[in-house]
Design a protein around this motif. Sequence first.
Motif, short mmCIF file in Angstrom:
data_model
loop_
_atom_site.label_atom_id
_atom_site.label_comp_id
_atom_site.label_asym_id
_atom_site.label_seq_id
_atom_site.Cartn_x
_atom_site.Cartn_y
_atom_site.Cartn_z
N GLN A 38 0.83 -1.21 0.00
CA GLN A 38 0.00 0.00 0.00
C GLN A 38 0.86 1.25 0.00
OE1 GLN A 38 -2.13 -0.40 3.84
NE2 GLN A 38 -1.10 1.49 4.44
N GLN A 41 -0.63 6.28 4.05
CA GLN A 41 -1.92 6.91 4.29
C GLN A 41 -2.20 6.87 5.78
OE1 GLN A 41 -4.57 3.84 2.28
NE2 GLN A 41 -5.29 3.80 4.37
N TYR A 81 -13.19 4.71 0.89
CA TYR A 81 -13.27 3.24 0.87
C TYR A 81 -14.00 2.79 2.12
CZ TYR A 81 -9.42 2.56 4.23
OH TYR A 81 -8.62 2.57 5.34
N GLY A 98 -15.04 3.33 7.32
CA GLY A 98 -14.01 3.36 6.30
C GLY A 98 -13.33 4.71 6.39
N GLN A 99 -12.71 5.13 5.30
CA GLN A 99 -12.04 6.42 5.31
C GLN A 99 -12.49 7.28 4.13
OE1 GLN A 99 -7.74 6.26 5.60
NE2 GLN A 99 -7.81 5.42 7.65
N GLN A 101 -10.60 10.15 2.14
CA GLN A 101 -9.21 10.56 2.07
C GLN A 101 -8.96 11.69 1.07
OE1 GLN A 101 -7.54 6.75 0.93
NE2 GLN A 101 -6.98 6.31 3.05
N ILE A 139 -2.86 -4.11 -3.83
CA ILE A 139 -3.49 -3.66 -2.60
C ILE A 139 -4.50 -4.71 -2.12
CG2 ILE A 139 -5.32 -2.40 -3.84
CD1 ILE A 139 -3.63 -1.31 -0.54
N LYS A 143 -9.59 -2.19 -1.10
CA LYS A 143 -9.10 -0.86 -1.49
C LYS A 143 -8.78 -0.77 -2.98
CE LYS A 143 -6.97 0.39 2.93
NZ LYS A 143 -5.68 0.72 3.58
N LYS A 144 -9.10 -1.80 -3.75
CA LYS A 144 -8.76 -1.81 -5.19
C LYS A 144 -9.42 -0.63 -5.92
CE LYS A 144 -8.76 -4.51 -9.36
NZ LYS A 144 -9.15 -5.69 -10.08
N LEU A 146 -10.43 2.21 -4.72
CA LEU A 146 -9.78 3.43 -4.25
C LEU A 146 -8.50 3.67 -5.05
CD1 LEU A 146 -9.32 5.72 -2.05
CD2 LEU A 146 -7.96 4.00 -0.86
N TYR A 147 -7.68 2.64 -5.21
CA TYR A 147 -6.42 2.81 -5.92
C TYR A 147 -6.65 3.12 -7.40
CZ TYR A 147 -3.15 1.99 -2.14
OH TYR A 147 -2.39 2.12 -1.01
#
Length: 158
Positions: A38, A41, A81, A98-99, A101, A139, A143-144, A146-147
């Motif tokens: 990752q 973060q 996410y 979750g977050q 960001q 990842i 979180k896929k 998100l990335y």
Amino acid sequence: MIDKESLPYRPAVGVMLLNREGKVFVAQRLDSTLEAWQMPQGGLDEGEDAEAGALRELEEETGIRPEHVEIIQRCPVELYYDLPDDLVGKMWKGKWRGQRQVWFLMRFTGTDADVNLETAEPEFRAWKWAEPKDLPAMIVPFKKKLYEDVLDAFAEWL
């Protein structure tokens, strides 16, 4: 059982750090046995500015000092996410679902010797430089997306 839908998102930041070759800094978490990698973060402190938080998190997790990076771009929107259901009650004392960001694209101006995972509170066990296109496959699955969103946000600089 915690009602995930009623929980807020944790305010957080993320850093996509590029080296001179255009590769991205990734690391493996100490608290995971997965072969997942990752980008740095973490959560924002109460009242903390996102840029200051991103520089703080980067240094806390990687030992990379602010003088060894240049901010190229701030993502114009927050990216989100959700934690998988089995982690909702376990992470962050069950306070967040979750977050949300704020992501920053930064250029690393130092050398590999400026990276030091042996920080005051280590989070990572290994690190490397990776091709941006490989990030979603590296990842954890939750979180896929998100990335993929981070890659889309910074595509013109990659």
